[in-house]
Each structure stands twice: as structure tokens, then as C-alpha cells.
Design a protein around this motif. Sequence first.
Motif, short mmCIF file in Angstrom:
data_model
loop_
_atom_site.label_atom_id
_atom_site.label_comp_id
_atom_site.label_asym_id
_atom_site.label_seq_id
_atom_site.Cartn_x
_atom_site.Cartn_y
_atom_site.Cartn_z
N PRO A 89 0.75 -1.34 -0.03
CA PRO A 89 0.10 -0.11 0.07
C PRO A 89 0.67 1.35 0.05
O PRO A 89 1.97 1.38 0.59
N ASP A 90 0.35 2.09 -0.70
CA ASP A 90 1.17 3.54 -0.86
C ASP A 90 2.34 3.43 -1.32
O ASP A 90 3.48 4.55 -0.87
N HIS A 91 2.92 2.41 -1.94
CA HIS A 91 4.19 2.32 -2.61
C HIS A 91 4.16 1.92 -4.01
O HIS A 91 3.50 0.86 -4.22
N ASP A 92 4.64 2.59 -4.92
CA ASP A 92 4.63 2.18 -6.40
C ASP A 92 5.78 1.10 -6.62
O ASP A 92 6.66 1.15 -5.89
N ARG A 93 5.37 0.46 -7.58
CA ARG A 93 6.43 -0.65 -7.86
C ARG A 93 6.85 -0.72 -9.23
O ARG A 93 6.26 -0.68 -10.05
N SER A 94 8.22 -1.26 -9.32
CA SER A 94 8.98 -1.37 -10.70
C SER A 94 9.29 -2.66 -10.49
O SER A 94 9.72 -3.52 -9.51
N ALA A 110 9.80 -17.85 -0.74
CA ALA A 110 9.37 -17.00 0.70
C ALA A 110 9.44 -15.35 0.31
O ALA A 110 10.53 -15.01 0.06
N LEU A 111 8.48 -14.71 0.38
CA LEU A 111 8.65 -13.27 0.27
C LEU A 111 8.59 -12.46 1.38
O LEU A 111 7.85 -12.71 2.45
N VAL A 112 9.35 -11.35 1.41
CA VAL A 112 9.48 -10.32 2.64
C VAL A 112 9.45 -9.01 1.82
O VAL A 112 10.32 -8.82 0.91
N ALA A 113 8.73 -8.39 2.36
CA ALA A 113 8.70 -6.90 1.87
C ALA A 113 8.10 -5.66 2.99
O ALA A 113 7.54 -6.18 3.74
N GLY A 114 8.44 -4.43 2.65
CA GLY A 114 7.68 -3.55 3.73
C GLY A 114 8.52 -2.27 3.48
O GLY A 114 9.34 -2.14 2.64
N SER A 115 7.88 -1.31 3.81
CA SER A 115 8.48 0.19 3.95
C SER A 115 9.65 0.20 4.66
O SER A 115 10.04 -0.63 5.47
N ALA A 116 10.68 1.13 4.35
CA ALA A 116 12.01 1.00 4.65
C ALA A 116 12.70 2.58 4.63
O ALA A 116 12.52 3.27 3.56
N GLU A 117 13.49 2.64 5.69
CA GLU A 117 14.27 3.80 5.86
C GLU A 117 15.45 3.57 4.90
O GLU A 117 16.34 2.66 5.27
N MET A 118 15.82 4.25 3.80
CA MET A 118 16.88 3.69 2.94
C MET A 118 18.26 3.82 3.65
O MET A 118 19.29 3.31 3.06
N ILE A 119 18.35 4.43 4.63
CA ILE A 119 19.75 4.86 5.14
C ILE A 119 20.06 3.51 5.37
O ILE A 119 21.48 3.32 5.72
N THR A 123 18.60 -5.68 3.21
CA THR A 123 18.83 -6.86 2.36
C THR A 123 18.65 -8.14 3.02
O THR A 123 19.00 -8.09 4.09
N VAL A 124 17.72 -8.80 2.32
CA VAL A 124 17.30 -10.06 3.04
C VAL A 124 18.40 -11.13 2.69
O VAL A 124 18.86 -11.38 1.48
N VAL A 125 19.03 -11.99 3.85
CA VAL A 125 19.75 -12.90 3.52
C VAL A 125 19.54 -14.20 4.33
O VAL A 125 18.69 -14.09 5.02
N ILE A 149 15.44 -2.78 -3.96
CA ILE A 149 15.13 -1.64 -3.07
C ILE A 149 14.41 -0.43 -4.04
O ILE A 149 15.14 -0.36 -5.05
N SER A 150 13.25 -0.02 -3.72
CA SER A 150 12.87 1.26 -4.38
C SER A 150 12.60 2.17 -3.35
O SER A 150 12.76 2.09 -2.15
N PRO A 151 12.28 3.32 -3.75
CA PRO A 151 12.10 4.81 -2.77
C PRO A 151 11.08 4.21 -1.75
O PRO A 151 9.89 3.90 -2.08
N GLY A 152 11.57 4.47 -0.60
CA GLY A 152 10.77 3.94 0.62
C GLY A 152 10.23 2.64 0.52
O GLY A 152 9.40 2.50 2.01
N ALA A 153 10.75 1.51 -0.02
CA ALA A 153 10.60 0.24 0.25
C ALA A 153 11.52 -0.72 -0.24
O ALA A 153 12.27 -0.30 -0.98
N TYR A 154 11.35 -2.08 0.33
CA TYR A 154 12.31 -3.10 -0.31
C TYR A 154 11.22 -4.30 -0.33
O TYR A 154 10.46 -4.56 0.16
N TYR A 155 12.09 -5.11 -1.32
CA TYR A 155 11.17 -6.27 -1.87
C TYR A 155 12.17 -7.47 -1.78
O TYR A 155 13.29 -7.28 -2.29
#
Length: 237
Positions: A89-94, A110-119, A123-125, A149-155
Motif C-alpha cells: 500500500p502507498d508504494h509504487d512498484r517497478s 518466501a517473500l519479504v517486503a515492507g516500507s523502509a528507511e533507505m539509510i 537486504t534479506v539474507v 530496493i525502491s524509494p521508501g520500500a524493499y522487496y
Amino acid sequence: MLALSHVVLHLTLACKSTAKLSAEAAVPIHVVLAYPVRAPEMDQTFKVQRDSDNVAIVEFDAPQGVYRLFADIGGKRRCGGVDYLVVLPDHDRSFALTLTDRPVPPITPALVAGSAEMIAHPTVVLFPKNTACNKSVGDPLSEPVDNEISPGAYYAAVNSAIGIHERGSRIIAVRLTDSSGGFHYIRVRIDFPNYTNGWPTFTHFNVSTDLIEYAADKPEDTLLCPPMYRTSVGGPG
């Protein structure tokens, strides 16, 4: 009414049939966003132009969810591709997908994603199952994890074929980079390998400022296991 996020789909056309088309020809791209049950969210054909790298771009809006993404050339199943797509929600996706003459269904990830502070550059390991909480860790396993990683989110999509055949054999963690370039690892409690067939597990795990501050004063290269930071586990759709 559910809010919609904008999806930009980059399709590499690697089929023999597309090589025969003129550069000026519009290409019909059939796209399906499907749930495991009930009618698809979208089943639509777009006519698009390719660029010089034989990439076509399709854009559409979709509500949040986990989808099985199908794309093919004008209904020709032999020139297509399939993968899983997470829309937050609220995050555009490429998203990038390659269309081939013999598309291979992906391993159920297995999928992991969420909003994120880019600083923090999340990275999922993967670590072995015997990696203990609040103990030092070695290097992550060199098994496939698709990170974006995209602006404001990671996948991330965990695609370890080895782990899939060894139930409970992998620990999934989000690696955060601190201000000195060191690493902190936060365990994500997710079923991997998947205990159901044909649909991925999904954990919505936000990398918030609070989480970054929590990790900052902990020893580097340690597996941290704060269950309060697991925000939700989403099912299909």
C-alpha cells in the motif's frame, strides 16, 4: 475502496517470435494478476512499443496483495513469463520479467517486503538453522535471494532450491547497514520452506526508524530476534 499502487512492468522480450517483428510494430502484451482462488485481479492486453534493448513497458494500477504474475505475447503461451509480485500500500512498484520461448514457473519463494528507511539499505539474507539469537553470525549463505530496493520500500524473494528441500533448514534475516558500514541482522519469522504447495509465504516487515535505532547500539554481526518488530503476515491476495 482499496487504495491503488502504480506498477511499472519492464518486460524483456527474449522470444524468437519477437525477433521477427519490425522495430516499429506494436506488441500485444497479455498480463494477468492472479490470486490462488477467485477471479484474477487483472486480465488485460496492452499494445506497447519496444525500446532498442527489446524491452517493453506496461503500466497499471493494483491494490495491495501478493499475485502470481503472468505475461505473454498476444496469448501465445510459448512466449511468456511467470513470477510472483508483491504490491505494498502507498508504494509504487517497478518489476522486471523476461519473456522466453519456454517459460519456467518459479520455485515457490518466501517473500519479504515492507516500507523502509533507505539509510539502512535493507537486504534479506539466509543463515543455517542452527544460527542462534543474540549470538555472533558468520557470512550469510550464498543461496539465491532476489533483493530490490525502491524509494521508501524493499522487496525480497527467497529462491533457495537447497533450502526448499530441507524443511526448517534456513533462517531468514534482514541485514541493516549502520553508519560505519557494519551490519546488523534482524530475524524475520517466516515459514521457509513453504508448508503449502503452489503459493508463497509472505511477511510484511517494515524497517522503521525505531528498528534502526534498536539495532544501532547492539553488537554488529549478531542475529537479533525482536519479535515485536514483525508487523504482519499476509496471505494470498
